[in-house]
Write an enzyme that holds these catalytic residues in place. Structure first.
Site, PDB file in Angstrom:
ATOM      1  N   ASP A  54       0.818  -1.219   0.000  1.00  0.00           N
ATOM      2  CA  ASP A  54       0.000   0.000   0.000  1.00  0.00           C
ATOM      3  C   ASP A  54       0.852   1.270   0.000  1.00  0.00           C
ATOM      4  OD1 ASP A  54      -2.058  -1.912   0.445  1.00  0.00           O
ATOM      5  OD2 ASP A  54      -1.873  -1.663   2.605  1.00  0.00           O
ATOM      6  N   GLU A 220     -11.313  -0.349  -3.767  1.00  0.00           N
ATOM      7  CA  GLU A 220     -10.599   0.299  -2.670  1.00  0.00           C
ATOM      8  C   GLU A 220      -9.361   0.999  -3.205  1.00  0.00           C
ATOM      9  OE1 GLU A 220      -9.514  -2.842   0.035  1.00  0.00           O
ATOM     10  OE2 GLU A 220      -7.989  -3.667  -1.314  1.00  0.00           O
TER      11      GLU A 220
END
Length: 488
Positions: A54, A220
């Site tokens: 991420d 997402e």
């Protein structure tokens, strides 16, 4: 198993040929205008496990700042003047979160302050977005905790937040579960300030297409990309547990940004797995510009095996993107970890890429068996042009250097802080400690000894080996040929 232990001269030869061919393919054949020189070349991943999922990577005032999931309560940051240097850049603690697990940190500048947005789980409570604010314009902080951003009703679940500037206003995009169908979807909320929402979010995308529902229906990790007056919102789709995690894209078509009808969803993914290149589950990304402002790059995480999922196996990779004739971004195909890429244009400084050759054996310091985990072995091997023998030499500012391997991104390390002759060297996560600092003492003829700062011992061709695979250790400095290395 035995085959994996290469010493796959065949494996090495194949990789070498591939590197040469790819180098030819990537060589420019012409330019419309002069561009700044590219930075030091590198291979992916640019940051290895475990703190490498991420990622957010920003370029500010000629330096890169990097944050990623740490699986702990801490946000750590790396700083480097080159992409190649990120591997050996030490992690510095910039903020301690109030949760037990922090993931998906996002770094954004608004005005002259930096804001760290991150997802946190607190004692089993709903996962929510928190924010910290810098004291000034330094991305390294210090930071002050500003609390939870209330994005959904009833203190609801809201993760993977990032900012969007649109039509002179500030918005936050994030991922949440819809109360209508329980699908993990993309939401947008108006912001009263960088630390406070002025209303709850509304849904602008749900995982309804087949490619958004592999291994689980998910939208997402949204991130805005703006160019020539157009606004694209790229996002991760499908579930990270499988190899089909990928990127999709919305485009703002005018009207109220809070209305789903103002966003057009492109029907196909824009970035996905490449079995041919050994890249699986590429997603959760950010975009950044080159120091000279002429190039756009993507930073993303991916796995090197189809069986890996959402855990610490994911590593950060970067590559340059291009633009299609219709003005949409073209992210291309995720490149192999053996592909050598030129650094972003306009980079200055950064570590030097060197080969480390022993005077006695004429063999090169080598990442043995292509290791990527902390503790990976270091030996000598026949010199070649592969990244396993590339070492990035980074000065520490006081006469010492760190050496980060071009394949693993790990630093040459004095194992277990040893001080006795015969002590083992290894590769380990770069940390800036004395056990990873080496002084180069020239001895003439282009050779130097490498003295470990912690042990005071010299890097040594153990037992005067001459065969590929010969050991490397530390020994009392004797200035013989077994301790002399050509670094360049």
């Amino acid at each position: 198993m035995l085959f994996a232990q290469r010493r796959g001269t065949v494996a090495r030869a194949v990789l070498l040929v591939a590197a040469v061919v790819l180098g030819l393919v990537l060589s420019p054949v012409g330019h419309d205008r002069a561009a700044a020189a590219p930075g030091p070349s590198f291979t992916n991943p640019v940051v290895g496990a475990p703190n490498s999922a991420d990622p957010t990577l920003v370029q500010y005032n000629g330096a890169y700042y990097y944050v990623a999931t740490t699986w702990s309560s801490d946000v750590v940051m790396r700083r480097s003047t080159s992409i190649a240097g990120l591997r050996s850049a030490p992690e510095q603690l910039v903020h301690r979160t109030p949760g037990t697990v922090m993931w998906a940190p996002h770094l954004e500048m608004v005005g002259n302050r930096w804001y760290l947005y991150y997802s946190v789980e607190q004692s089993g409570a709903p996962r929510r977005t928190h924010v910290a604010e810098s004291a000034g314009s330094d991305p390294m902080g210090p930071y002050t905790y500003r609390g939870v951003i209330n994005l959904m009703p009833n203190n609801g679940w809201a993760i993977d937040a990032s900012l969007l500037r649109l039509n002179g206003a500030l918005y936050m995009t994030f991922s949440a579960f819809s109360p209508v169908d329980n699908l993990q979807s993309l939401y947008i909320a108006p912001m009263a300030s960088p630390v406070q929402a002025s209303a709850f979010g509304t849904r602008i995308s749900a995982p309804t297409l087949a490619w958004e529902r592999q291994d689980g229906a998910v939208n997402e990790g949204s991130f805005a990309l703006q160019r020539n007056g157009r606004t694209f919102l790229t996002y991760s789709a499908s579930h990270c547990n499988g190899p089909n995690y990928k990127l999709g894209m919305l485009e703002y078509r005018g009207g109220d940004p809070l209305a789903q009808g103002s966003w057009f969803k492109h029907g196909n993914p824009i970035f996905q797995r490449s079995d041919a290149n050994g890249v699986y589950g590429p997603g959760h990304h950010s975009f950044f510009t080159s120091p000279d402002g002429t190039e756009t790059w993507i930073a993303y995480h991916a796995n090197s095996s189809a069986s890996q999922g959402c855990g610490t196996t994911r590593t950060t990779r970067v590559q340059k993107i291009s633009w299609n004739a219709d003005g949409t971004p073209n992210l291309g195909v995720p490149v192999s970890t053996s592909t050598v890429l030129p650094g972003p244009s306009g980079e200055t400084g950064g570590p030097s890429r060197v080969e480390v050759r022993n005077r006695h054996s004429n063999l090169c310091l080598d990442n043995y068996n292509f290791g990527t985990a902390p503790g990976a072995e270091v030996r000598q091997w026949t010199c070649n042009d592969l990244p396993v023998q590339d070492w990035y030499l980074q000065p520490t500012g006081d006469g010492y250097y760190t050496l980060a391997n071009g394949h693993s991104g790990l630093c040459l390390d004095n194992k277990d802080f040893a001080t006795a002759p015969g002590s083992v060297v290894q590769q380990w996560t770069c940390n800036g400690l004395a056990v990873q600092q080496w002084r180069l003492n020239p001895v003439g003829g282009g050779y130097s000894t490498l003295v470990n700062r912690h042990s005071g011992l010299c890097l040594d061709n153990y037992n005067f080996g001459t065969a590929p695979g010969s050991e490397v250790r530390q020994w009392t400095c004797l200035n013989n040929n077994a301790q002399q290395w050509m670094v360049g």
